[in-house]
Design a protein around this motif. Sequence first.
Motif, short mmCIF file in Angstrom:
data_model
loop_
_atom_site.label_atom_id
_atom_site.label_comp_id
_atom_site.label_asym_id
_atom_site.label_seq_id
_atom_site.Cartn_x
_atom_site.Cartn_y
_atom_site.Cartn_z
N GLU A 1 19.22 -1.39 9.37
CA GLU A 1 18.19 -2.35 9.75
C GLU A 1 17.76 -3.16 8.54
OE1 GLU A 1 13.82 -2.61 11.95
OE2 GLU A 1 14.69 -0.65 11.49
N ARG A 2 17.59 -4.46 8.75
CA ARG A 2 17.15 -5.36 7.68
C ARG A 2 15.98 -6.19 8.20
NH1 ARG A 2 17.98 -10.73 5.74
NH2 ARG A 2 18.22 -10.83 3.45
N ARG A 3 14.89 -6.18 7.46
CA ARG A 3 13.72 -6.98 7.83
C ARG A 3 13.28 -7.80 6.63
NH1 ARG A 3 9.24 -3.02 9.98
NH2 ARG A 3 10.16 -1.57 8.47
N THR A 4 12.73 -8.97 6.89
CA THR A 4 12.23 -9.83 5.81
C THR A 4 10.87 -10.39 6.19
OG1 THR A 4 13.26 -11.83 6.70
CG2 THR A 4 14.57 -10.51 5.17
N LEU A 5 10.08 -10.68 5.17
CA LEU A 5 8.79 -11.34 5.35
C LEU A 5 8.62 -12.36 4.23
CD1 LEU A 5 6.34 -8.38 6.12
CD2 LEU A 5 7.15 -10.09 7.74
N THR A 6 8.15 -13.54 4.56
CA THR A 6 7.74 -14.48 3.53
C THR A 6 6.37 -14.07 3.00
OG1 THR A 6 6.61 -15.93 5.10
CG2 THR A 6 8.97 -16.34 4.74
N TYR A 7 5.94 -14.73 1.93
CA TYR A 7 4.61 -14.45 1.42
C TYR A 7 3.54 -14.75 2.46
CZ TYR A 7 5.71 -13.20 -3.41
OH TYR A 7 6.15 -12.53 -4.53
N GLY A 8 3.74 -15.81 3.23
CA GLY A 8 2.79 -16.14 4.29
C GLY A 8 2.77 -15.10 5.38
N GLU A 9 3.95 -14.64 5.81
CA GLU A 9 4.03 -13.62 6.85
C GLU A 9 3.47 -12.29 6.36
OE1 GLU A 9 8.06 -15.30 9.11
OE2 GLU A 9 8.22 -13.93 7.39
N LEU A 10 3.73 -11.97 5.11
CA LEU A 10 3.20 -10.72 4.54
C LEU A 10 1.68 -10.77 4.49
CD1 LEU A 10 3.58 -7.98 3.15
CD2 LEU A 10 3.90 -9.20 0.99
N ALA A 11 1.13 -11.90 4.06
CA ALA A 11 -0.32 -12.03 3.99
C ALA A 11 -0.96 -11.88 5.36
CB ALA A 11 -0.70 -13.37 3.37
N ALA B 1 -3.29 -3.91 2.34
CA ALA B 1 -4.48 -3.99 3.19
C ALA B 1 -5.59 -3.09 2.65
CB ALA B 1 -4.12 -3.60 4.62
N THR B 2 -5.21 -1.91 2.18
CA THR B 2 -6.18 -0.99 1.59
C THR B 2 -6.81 -1.61 0.35
OG1 THR B 2 -4.96 0.93 2.44
CG2 THR B 2 -6.45 1.30 0.57
N ALA B 3 -5.95 -2.16 -0.53
CA ALA B 3 -6.45 -2.77 -1.76
C ALA B 3 -7.35 -3.96 -1.46
CB ALA B 3 -5.28 -3.20 -2.63
N ALA B 4 -7.00 -4.75 -0.43
CA ALA B 4 -7.80 -5.93 -0.07
C ALA B 4 -9.23 -5.55 0.29
CB ALA B 4 -7.13 -6.68 1.08
N LEU B 5 -9.41 -4.37 0.86
CA LEU B 5 -10.74 -3.89 1.24
C LEU B 5 -11.52 -3.32 0.06
CD1 LEU B 5 -9.83 -2.04 4.55
CD2 LEU B 5 -11.51 -3.88 4.37
N GLY B 6 -10.85 -3.12 -1.07
CA GLY B 6 -11.49 -2.38 -2.16
C GLY B 6 -11.45 -0.89 -1.94
N ALA B 7 -10.66 -0.46 -0.94
CA ALA B 7 -10.45 0.97 -0.71
C ALA B 7 -9.34 1.47 -1.65
CB ALA B 7 -10.08 1.22 0.75
N ILE B 8 -9.05 2.75 -1.62
CA ILE B 8 -8.19 3.38 -2.62
C ILE B 8 -6.97 3.99 -1.93
CG2 ILE B 8 -8.10 5.08 -4.47
CD1 ILE B 8 -11.22 4.87 -4.53
N GLU C 1 0.27 -10.23 7.95
CA GLU C 1 0.38 -8.83 8.38
C GLU C 1 -0.65 -7.97 7.65
OE1 GLU C 1 2.06 -6.09 10.98
OE2 GLU C 1 2.31 -8.26 10.86
N VAL C 2 -0.85 -8.24 6.37
CA VAL C 2 -1.86 -7.51 5.60
C VAL C 2 -3.25 -7.75 6.19
CG1 VAL C 2 -3.04 -7.42 3.36
CG2 VAL C 2 -0.54 -7.42 3.46
N THR D 1 9.14 1.44 3.13
CA THR D 1 9.37 0.44 4.16
C THR D 1 8.29 -0.63 4.10
OG1 THR D 1 8.05 1.71 5.74
CG2 THR D 1 10.43 2.13 5.71
N VAL D 2 8.46 -1.66 4.93
CA VAL D 2 7.49 -2.75 5.01
C VAL D 2 6.10 -2.20 5.35
CG1 VAL D 2 6.79 -4.71 6.43
CG2 VAL D 2 9.12 -4.58 5.56
N GLU D 3 6.02 -1.23 6.26
CA GLU D 3 4.72 -0.71 6.68
C GLU D 3 3.95 -0.10 5.51
OE1 GLU D 3 7.20 -1.22 10.20
OE2 GLU D 3 7.54 -0.14 8.31
N ALA D 4 4.66 0.57 4.61
CA ALA D 4 3.98 1.15 3.44
C ALA D 4 3.41 0.04 2.56
CB ALA D 4 4.95 2.01 2.65
N LEU D 5 4.19 -1.00 2.32
CA LEU D 5 3.73 -2.11 1.50
C LEU D 5 2.52 -2.80 2.13
CD1 LEU D 5 4.02 -4.09 -0.86
CD2 LEU D 5 5.74 -5.31 0.50
#
Length: 628
Positions: A108-118, A155-162, A120-121, A146-150
Amino acid sequence: MVEEGALLWEPSPEVVRDAKVTRYAAWLGRSEGEYEDLWRWSVDSPEEFWTSVWDYFGVVGERGDGPVISGTMPHAKWFAGTTLNYAENALRGDPGRLAVISRDEAGERRTLTYGELAAEVARVRAGLARLGVGRGDRVAAYLPNTVEALVAFLATAALGAIWSSCSPDFGASSVVDRFTQITPKVLIAVDGYRYNGRDFDRSAVVTDIAAKLPSLAATVVVGTPSWDELRAASAEVTPEFERVPFDHPLWVVYSSGTTGLPKPIVHGHGGIVLEHLKALTFHQDLGEGDVFFWYTTTGWMMWNFLVGGLLVGSTVVLYDGSATHPGPDVLWRLAAEEGVTYFGTGAPYIIASMRAELSPSGLERLRGVGSTGSPLPPEGFAWLYGVLPGVLLGSFSGGTDVCTGFVGAVPVLPVRAGVIPCRCLGALVESYDPEGHSVVGEVGELVVTRPMPSMPVMFWNDPDGTRYQESYFAEYPGVWRHGDWIKILSDGGCVIYGRSDSTLNRGGVRMGTSEFYRIVERFSEIEDSLVIDTGQLGQEGRLLLYVAMAEGGSLTDELVAKLKEALRGELSPRHVPNEIRQVPGIPRTLSGKKLEVPVRKILLGTPVDKAANTGAMANPEVLEHFVP
């Protein structure tokens, strides 16, 4: 036998001219200086250097008016009054540019642009917020690379969570040992993974882990409705970022945990942003247009380093699977197919590729190869330049403790067999003799004598800093002792000789284990090896060599004689083993490090279950073969 220090590669004038570190030096107005001069300035003037890193990269955040650095190790504080967010800096790339490529064993191969990643985050960030996650809360992950981990991390970091993660090949007890220390609010997991052509069901393990984490408000399993619900926000949701103080916790990573409860090491947003911008740009020479790969799992700090490629605008390649399935060249083929420009791996994979006599091809875009995890012997350097003569080989040594390398490569310096070209910018690395004096040209303790911003801001659950102090500063007050043997050469090059807590001390002659392994593992009949000195303070013990044979090999009397002859001639008569034993495998951590210290404890009478945490091992079943 390849001579240590043999010249293998020199940068052309064009490489030096185009290197990102050269452009940085010119920006500073130091274009005429040599690398060693730039390094010396970076460690003698840390306030100016780290301020220049912030300014050069245009870090997104609010600079405070406090001092760049105040205090000394272990209590140094950086950029007082400054606020920023890691995820905001990682996601500022051109929305249309490719941000991530994800591949797995199943094809399986998946890709995301910076816009798509943002986008999803933003969805997952909103979902975590609905679960009550906010600034300072912990999100634990039991996920493959995987993508889900990234996405979940950002998303965690964006919240200021750890954030804190373990890969799903960790056993339940090892995961619980780590996550119970940080009392997470949410667990994100998978109920299975694929490795080496086999599927592994982890649903029962996830249930067990969750049951032992009473702090959880929710468990989210990727690939199930709970994950779909987490990311169910409107497609139009836009990213939001909680700017936090420079030293606000970004993630908790862990020591190997093979000899006790893993140390929960906390790094801050600001220190990691600055360190990874510096390391990835000036030492790996990465930037926009690069495709960055490192073979790792989410349980090794190299995953944290890999995703840092987003900070410099690169495309990061995530791979979930075995490095040798369906064949030993799978990673090289992946790199060719994806146009990788920087290929990173552990030193054992380079040695395995050499032993398999691989000839990687289709790598026209490849400019750099990174090696870490253990010392790469001169033969590994030479093999790589035999098959990929134009690349910059960067053997790096650092650790989870700082989430970077202390010593490594830089594009403006030549590469010599077995020699790490330089000390990294901003890292005042020295070699200390037994009396604590700095030495050049001699093997000594690797120490860092001035603070770096990516040093831990603390250990979790260590309110007065006692455990942190004991881990790095007990030997030399105010000086970081890392636990490796290093020799610093007169030209600034470095040679790492392995862990100083697993030293071979024979007749007063100290030696790192890497020199031993270089000789033993040169024999084609031997796949892997482990050497243990059982000596204790004031008493010389036995020197035991364990060997795991290559396929079809056996430990014959003739081979034993050849091994002893080689060790006697190339090391010394003192380093001839008292006994050489064949074992089915050499115990290693999940990130590939040999377990020298735990095996030594077992040989000295410590029970296996107390000497090593088997859940943190790749092959715990082999330990029984080391019980005396």
